[in-house]
Design an enzyme around this catalytic site. Structure first.
Site, mmCIF file in Angstrom:
data_model
loop_
_atom_site.group_PDB
_atom_site.id
_atom_site.type_symbol
_atom_site.label_atom_id
_atom_site.label_comp_id
_atom_site.label_asym_id
_atom_site.label_seq_id
_atom_site.Cartn_x
_atom_site.Cartn_y
_atom_site.Cartn_z
ATOM 1 N N GLU A 272 0.825 -1.215 0.000
ATOM 2 C CA GLU A 272 0.000 0.000 0.000
ATOM 3 C C GLU A 272 0.859 1.264 0.000
ATOM 4 O O GLU A 272 0.470 2.288 -0.563
ATOM 5 C CB GLU A 272 -0.953 -0.011 1.200
ATOM 6 C CG GLU A 272 -0.418 0.567 2.490
ATOM 7 C CD GLU A 272 0.723 -0.235 3.108
ATOM 8 O OE1 GLU A 272 1.546 0.363 3.818
ATOM 9 O OE2 GLU A 272 0.782 -1.453 2.895
ATOM 10 N N ASP A 273 2.039 1.201 0.605
ATOM 11 C CA ASP A 273 2.909 2.374 0.669
ATOM 12 C C ASP A 273 3.357 2.801 -0.722
ATOM 13 O O ASP A 273 3.281 3.984 -1.088
ATOM 14 C CB ASP A 273 4.126 2.097 1.565
ATOM 15 C CG ASP A 273 4.799 0.761 1.243
ATOM 16 O OD1 ASP A 273 4.377 0.075 0.292
ATOM 17 O OD2 ASP A 273 5.752 0.406 1.961
#
Length: 431
Positions: A272-273
């Site tokens: 997700e980062d």
């Protein structure tokens, strides 16, 4: 006298020239990363001058917790002692009996003047447990600027001030004000393996040399998003305008968060980062930047098998996000690149591989050790040097076999669950 040249000779000549050109390009990238490490981290600038809390942008520090990570007390304490006048800390756990809460209680008693909120419970918005953990903190944060830090990371006391300085940017009348606005500030990981686990040592050698070198070079050239999410600073108002599709679009300022936009939209991704950073880059046309700080990453008990499968996991995810770069990745690694260069040099000039390869590896190692020294502020300590070099060599030897293993599959094991990696890095639970 006529000299005939076969088609095979022409092909071999062309391949050898291409091999040497690639070798030079790769060295250029490596030297750029080394030079960036020296310039940015050997002489870090000071934090912002003290200003009244009313004048400093407010920051909400979000730290997702689960269990007793290595050095958890020291990691969390590093955010309690930030030299910045206007911040709050939100510590989130999924369950009320999580062991991390005992450490949280100790720190809140030690620092009663720090504004701390403990958020218990999670909202399941996808398969990513970190996003599920963060959702409530994300919504409850009092400030637009968010600093999301992993629980196994510690930071220096001036990190927040310097990072806000980079995020806010220069005054409007500055010569550099025509550049795109910075939407995300990130920090290169600096690993520290305190325990004598082989996997931890190899992970430390990888993150502090080759990974850091390439990470810094790519972010210096800045032609594409490249972000590790161990410590990221960004604005919630920006995140609420992106959804991970990587297509240029925007919603009106102040638009409410829905399931289609904002942090919840990234619960479907394993990385997700990276997707948040890529979305800010591609969907909003904004850029990233680094401060002169590192994210001190405490590496705990990690076996060699743990390290191998960790690398397999992220290569398989990256394969579905940036296929071309992942396919070419082996050509950037030390042993493959040097083998190509050795053959090319021998074919063109007759220089033997036994002479070229040792020279290459010594210089390559020296550059990697220089990157480590720049990030850490000191060379590898003497009593640890031989074991560090051994771990570095093992990492280099394993790079291609790990890549070959990773490229052939699509399933990963993560936090005790098995997942299938889908298009663009999305994941679903595997049967």
């Amino acid at each position: 006298m006529t000299v005939t040249t076969s088609k095979g000779d022409v092909i071999l000549f062309a391949l050898s020239v291409i091999g040497l050109i690639w070798y030079v390009v790769l060295w250029s990238i490596g030297i750029l990363g080394c030079r960036t490490a020296r310039r940015r981290y050997l002489r870090p600038w000071s934090p912002l001058a003290p200003v009244p809390a009313s004048s400093a942008p407010g920051v909400s520090i979000l730290r997702p917790l689960k269990g007793l990570d290595t050095n958890l007390y020291e990691n969390l304490e590093s955010t309690f002692v930030q030299e910045y006048p206007n911040f709050e800390i939100l510590l989130s756990v999924a369950y009320e009996h999580d062991q991390a809460l005992s450490v949280v209680r100790e720190l809140t008693e030690k620092y009663p003047d720090v504004d701390v909120k403990v958020v218990i419970g999670e909202d399941v918005v996808g398969v990513n447990p970190k996003v599920n953990n963060l959702i409530r903190s994300y919504r409850q944060a009092a400030n637009d600027i968010l600093w999301v830090i992993d629980s196994n990371v510690a930071v220096d006391s001036g990190t927040l001030a310097r990072s806000v300085d980079v995020l806010v940017g220069p005054p409007p009348n500055s010569q550099s004000s025509h550049r795109k606005r910075v939407a995300l500030v990130h920090h290169v990981p600096l690993a520290n393996a305190n325990e004598a686990w082989l996997g931890a040592r190899v992970e430390e050698a990888f993150l502090n040399t080759n990974h850091a070198k390439m990470y810094l070079a790519i972010n210096t050239v800045a032609i594409e998003s490249c972000v590790v999410g161990k410590s990221n600073l960004y604005r919630r108002s920006d995140i609420d305008r992106v959804n991970g599709l990587l297509k240029p679009k925007s919603t009106p300022d102040g638009a409410s968060q829905t399931a289609d936009f904002g942090l919840a939209a990234f619960g479907r991704f394993l990385a997700e980062d990276n997707m948040i950073a890529s979305s800010l880059w591609h969907e909003l046309g904004l850029r990233h930047d680094l401060s002169c700080d590192v994210a001190h990453n405490a590496v705990g008990k990690m076996t060699l098998s743990d390290y191998i499968w960790r690398r397999v996991r992220w290569i398989r995810v990256r394969k579905h996000m940036v296929l071309a770069a992942t396919i070419l990745e082996p050509l950037t690694e030390n042993f493959v690149a040097s083998s190509i260069a050795a053959w090319s040099l021998w074919y063109l000039t007759g220089v033997p591989a036994w002479l070229f390869l040792p020279t290459h590896h010594i210089i390559w190692l020296s550059v990697d050790m220089d990157v480590y020294a720049s990030l850490a502020g000191h060379p590898v300590v003497a009593d640890k040097r031989l074991s560090f070099i051994g771990a570095w060599a093992l990492r280099e030897l394993l790079a291609f076999p790990i890549w070959a293993l990773a490229i052939c599959g699509n399933e990963v094991v993560w936090r005790g669950g098995k997942y299938q990696v889908l298009r663009a890095g999305e994941v679903k639970k595997a049967n």
